[in-house]
Motif scaffolding. Structure first.
Motif, PDB file in Angstrom:
ATOM      1  N   ALA A  15       0.830  -1.211   0.000  1.00 52.93           N
ATOM      2  CA  ALA A  15       0.000   0.000   0.000  1.00 52.93           C
ATOM      3  C   ALA A  15       0.863   1.258   0.000  1.00 52.93           C
ATOM      4  CB  ALA A  15      -0.941  -0.008   1.201  1.00 52.93           C
ATOM      5  N   VAL A  16       1.898   1.269   0.817  1.00 52.43           N
ATOM      6  CA  VAL A  16       2.777   2.442   0.888  1.00 52.43           C
ATOM      7  C   VAL A  16       3.503   2.638  -0.446  1.00 52.43           C
ATOM      8  CG1 VAL A  16       4.845   3.388   2.002  1.00 52.43           C
ATOM      9  CG2 VAL A  16       3.021   2.395   3.395  1.00 52.43           C
ATOM     10  N   THR A  96     -10.803   4.008   5.661  1.00 52.38           N
ATOM     11  CA  THR A  96     -11.196   5.393   5.919  1.00 52.38           C
ATOM     12  C   THR A  96     -11.535   5.635   7.386  1.00 52.38           C
ATOM     13  OG1 THR A  96     -13.489   4.872   5.369  1.00 52.38           O
ATOM     14  CG2 THR A  96     -12.087   5.723   3.585  1.00 52.38           C
ATOM     15  N   SER A  97     -11.421   4.618   8.192  1.00 47.95           N
ATOM     16  CA  SER A  97     -11.722   4.671   9.632  1.00 47.95           C
ATOM     17  C   SER A  97     -13.182   4.986   9.922  1.00 47.95           C
ATOM     18  CB  SER A  97     -10.811   5.674  10.353  1.00 47.95           C
ATOM     19  OG  SER A  97      -9.467   5.300  10.205  1.00 47.95           O
ATOM     20  N   LEU A  98     -14.064   4.736   8.956  1.00 44.33           N
ATOM     21  CA  LEU A  98     -15.491   4.930   9.210  1.00 44.33           C
ATOM     22  C   LEU A  98     -16.012   3.854  10.146  1.00 44.33           C
ATOM     23  CD1 LEU A  98     -16.913   5.800   5.681  1.00 44.33           C
ATOM     24  CD2 LEU A  98     -16.652   7.318   7.636  1.00 44.33           C
ATOM     25  N   GLY A  99     -15.655   2.605   9.857  1.00 46.98           N
ATOM     26  CA  GLY A  99     -16.039   1.490  10.705  1.00 46.98           C
ATOM     27  C   GLY A  99     -17.502   1.503  11.108  1.00 46.98           C
ATOM     28  N   PHE A 100     -18.389   1.292  10.172  1.00 44.01           N
ATOM     29  CA  PHE A 100     -19.820   1.354  10.447  1.00 44.01           C
ATOM     30  C   PHE A 100     -20.254   0.413  11.570  1.00 44.01           C
ATOM     31  CE2 PHE A 100     -20.067   2.819   5.913  1.00 44.01           C
ATOM     32  CZ  PHE A 100     -20.395   4.119   6.236  1.00 44.01           C
ATOM     33  N   GLY A 101     -19.516  -0.664  11.778  1.00 41.60           N
ATOM     34  CA  GLY A 101     -19.834  -1.575  12.861  1.00 41.60           C
ATOM     35  C   GLY A 101     -20.771  -2.698  12.476  1.00 41.60           C
ATOM     36  N   ASP A 102     -21.122  -2.782  11.216  1.00 43.28           N
ATOM     37  CA  ASP A 102     -22.010  -3.865  10.799  1.00 43.28           C
ATOM     38  C   ASP A 102     -21.242  -5.144  10.491  1.00 43.28           C
ATOM     39  OD1 ASP A 102     -20.881  -2.656   8.557  1.00 43.28           O
ATOM     40  OD2 ASP A 102     -22.630  -3.001   7.297  1.00 43.28           O
ATOM     41  N   ILE A 103     -19.915  -5.082  10.487  1.00 41.49           N
ATOM     42  CA  ILE A 103     -19.069  -6.258  10.278  1.00 41.49           C
ATOM     43  C   ILE A 103     -18.005  -6.246  11.373  1.00 41.49           C
ATOM     44  CG2 ILE A 103     -17.485  -7.448   8.723  1.00 41.49           C
ATOM     45  CD1 ILE A 103     -18.917  -6.066   6.392  1.00 41.49           C
ATOM     46  N   GLU A 104     -17.861  -7.374  12.046  1.00 46.62           N
ATOM     47  CA  GLU A 104     -16.907  -7.483  13.147  1.00 46.62           C
ATOM     48  C   GLU A 104     -15.843  -8.534  12.835  1.00 46.62           C
ATOM     49  OE1 GLU A 104     -16.853  -8.788  17.863  1.00 46.62           O
ATOM     50  OE2 GLU A 104     -18.709  -8.892  16.717  1.00 46.62           O
ATOM     51  N   PRO A 105     -14.561  -8.149  12.921  1.00 45.64           N
ATOM     52  CA  PRO A 105     -13.500  -9.130  12.688  1.00 45.64           C
ATOM     53  C   PRO A 105     -13.260  -9.991  13.930  1.00 45.64           C
ATOM     54  CG  PRO A 105     -12.542  -6.985  13.122  1.00 45.64           C
ATOM     55  CD  PRO A 105     -14.037  -6.800  13.110  1.00 45.64           C
ATOM     56  N   LEU A 106     -13.033 -11.263  13.708  1.00 46.75           N
ATOM     57  CA  LEU A 106     -12.721 -12.200  14.791  1.00 46.75           C
ATOM     58  C   LEU A 106     -11.463 -12.982  14.419  1.00 46.75           C
ATOM     59  CD1 LEU A 106     -16.321 -13.619  15.383  1.00 46.75           C
ATOM     60  CD2 LEU A 106     -15.167 -11.848  16.703  1.00 46.75           C
ATOM     61  N   GLY A 107     -10.621 -13.218  15.382  1.00 52.79           N
ATOM     62  CA  GLY A 107      -9.409 -14.006  15.148  1.00 52.79           C
ATOM     63  C   GLY A 107      -8.231 -13.136  14.742  1.00 52.79           C
ATOM     64  N   ASP A 108      -7.233 -13.786  14.149  1.00 55.11           N
ATOM     65  CA  ASP A 108      -5.988 -13.105  13.782  1.00 55.11           C
ATOM     66  C   ASP A 108      -6.175 -11.981  12.771  1.00 55.11           C
ATOM     67  OD1 ASP A 108      -4.543 -14.691  15.486  1.00 55.11           O
ATOM     68  OD2 ASP A 108      -3.910 -16.115  13.941  1.00 55.11           O
ATOM     69  N   ILE A 109      -7.238 -12.028  12.009  1.00 54.64           N
ATOM     70  CA  ILE A 109      -7.456 -10.996  10.992  1.00 54.64           C
ATOM     71  C   ILE A 109      -7.665  -9.616  11.626  1.00 54.64           C
ATOM     72  CG2 ILE A 109      -9.969 -11.111  10.706  1.00 54.64           C
ATOM     73  CD1 ILE A 109      -9.212 -11.316   7.605  1.00 54.64           C
ATOM     74  N   LEU A 121      -5.130   6.030   7.554  1.00 58.04           N
ATOM     75  CA  LEU A 121      -4.973   7.347   8.180  1.00 58.04           C
ATOM     76  C   LEU A 121      -3.682   8.015   7.709  1.00 58.04           C
ATOM     77  CD1 LEU A 121      -5.813   9.484  10.308  1.00 58.04           C
ATOM     78  CD2 LEU A 121      -4.480   8.146  11.951  1.00 58.04           C
ATOM     79  N   VAL A 122      -2.593   7.270   7.720  1.00 55.43           N
ATOM     80  CA  VAL A 122      -1.298   7.831   7.313  1.00 55.43           C
ATOM     81  C   VAL A 122      -1.317   8.217   5.832  1.00 55.43           C
ATOM     82  CG1 VAL A 122       1.144   7.276   6.966  1.00 55.43           C
ATOM     83  CG2 VAL A 122       0.024   6.679   9.113  1.00 55.43           C
ATOM     84  N   LEU A 123      -1.859   7.355   4.981  1.00 56.32           N
ATOM     85  CA  LEU A 123      -1.842   7.626   3.539  1.00 56.32           C
ATOM     86  C   LEU A 123      -2.810   8.744   3.164  1.00 56.32           C
ATOM     87  CD1 LEU A 123      -1.394   4.040   2.071  1.00 56.32           C
ATOM     88  CD2 LEU A 123       0.333   5.735   2.683  1.00 56.32           C
ATOM     89  N   ILE A 124      -3.918   8.839   3.835  1.00 61.89           N
ATOM     90  CA  ILE A 124      -4.846   9.943   3.578  1.00 61.89           C
ATOM     91  C   ILE A 124      -4.199  11.264   4.004  1.00 61.89           C
ATOM     92  CG2 ILE A 124      -7.048  10.973   4.306  1.00 61.89           C
ATOM     93  CD1 ILE A 124      -8.153   8.033   4.345  1.00 61.89           C
ATOM     94  N   THR A 125      -3.506  11.240   5.122  1.00 65.07           N
ATOM     95  CA  THR A 125      -2.794  12.435   5.578  1.00 65.07           C
ATOM     96  C   THR A 125      -1.684  12.815   4.604  1.00 65.07           C
ATOM     97  OG1 THR A 125      -3.286  11.813   7.851  1.00 65.07           O
ATOM     98  CG2 THR A 125      -1.541  13.432   7.529  1.00 65.07           C
ATOM     99  N   TRP A 126      -0.985  11.823   4.094  1.00 73.82           N
ATOM    100  CA  TRP A 126       0.066  12.056   3.100  1.00 73.82           C
ATOM    101  C   TRP A 126      -0.535  12.726   1.865  1.00 73.82           C
ATOM    102  CZ3 TRP A 126       3.491   7.401   1.140  1.00 73.82           C
ATOM    103  CH2 TRP A 126       4.544   7.888   0.371  1.00 73.82           C
ATOM    104  N   THR A 127      -1.691  12.256   1.439  1.00 74.97           N
ATOM    105  CA  THR A 127      -2.367  12.865   0.294  1.00 74.97           C
ATOM    106  C   THR A 127      -2.742  14.318   0.590  1.00 74.97           C
ATOM    107  OG1 THR A 127      -3.244  10.740  -0.429  1.00 74.97           O
ATOM    108  CG2 THR A 127      -4.394  12.696  -1.213  1.00 74.97           C
TER     109      THR A 127
END
Length: 145
Positions: A15-16, A96-109, A121-127
């Motif tokens: 991504a970077v 985008t850090s919106l995180g609507f909360g309708d999907i929850e990650p479980l486990g190592d992911i 956050l870092v890449l949006i700030t860079w932009t």
């Protein structure tokens, strides 16, 4: 544990690198677009940056899709049916850090989810910094005219 660290590191690095390459090429391209008005050159920068962000989101979306398909890294619970489009939706809301909360990650992911939010956050700030510099060039050109 080491496997998830390697996967996450590769995704962040990818991504970077995508972002760096797009912004680097835009920095070189925008001044050469002399046939366009200064305002339109700024739009080229904005749309170019958006393309970079979308590519990065899709990089993470494909990672979620394949990691979840393997069944070894956890799951996404809630309003998620395992399709690539659902993985991309989750990736967009995470990046985008919106995180609507309708999907929850479980486990190592979950570790990757947190890293994607931080990376976004870092890449949006860079932009934003990149666009500020491009706008300063535009203002300097306008004040010289």
């Amino acid at each position: 544990m080491i496997e998830i660290f390697i996967i996450n590191s590769a995704l962040i690095a990818g991504a970077v690198l995508i972002h760096y390459e797009v912004l680097f090429r835009l920095t070189r391209l925008i001044p050469k677009l002399t046939f366009l008005r200064s305002r339109l050159r700024i739009l080229v920068g904005v749309f170019g940056a958006l393309v970079a962000h979308v590519a990065e989101v899709w990089l993470f979306a494909f990672a979620y899709y394949f990691m979840l398909d393997s069944g070894r890294y956890g799951s996404l619970e809630g309003n998620f049916n395992g399709t690539l489009m659902d993985a991309s939706y989750f990736s967009f809301t995470t990046y985008t850090s919106l995180g609507f909360g309708d999907i929850e990650p479980l486990g190592d992911i979950r570790f990757l989810v947190g890293l994607e939010a931080l990376t976004g956050l870092v890449l949006i700030t860079w932009t934003a910094s990149f666009m500020f510099i491009e706008m300063q060039r535009f203002w300097i050109i306008q004040s010289d005219s």
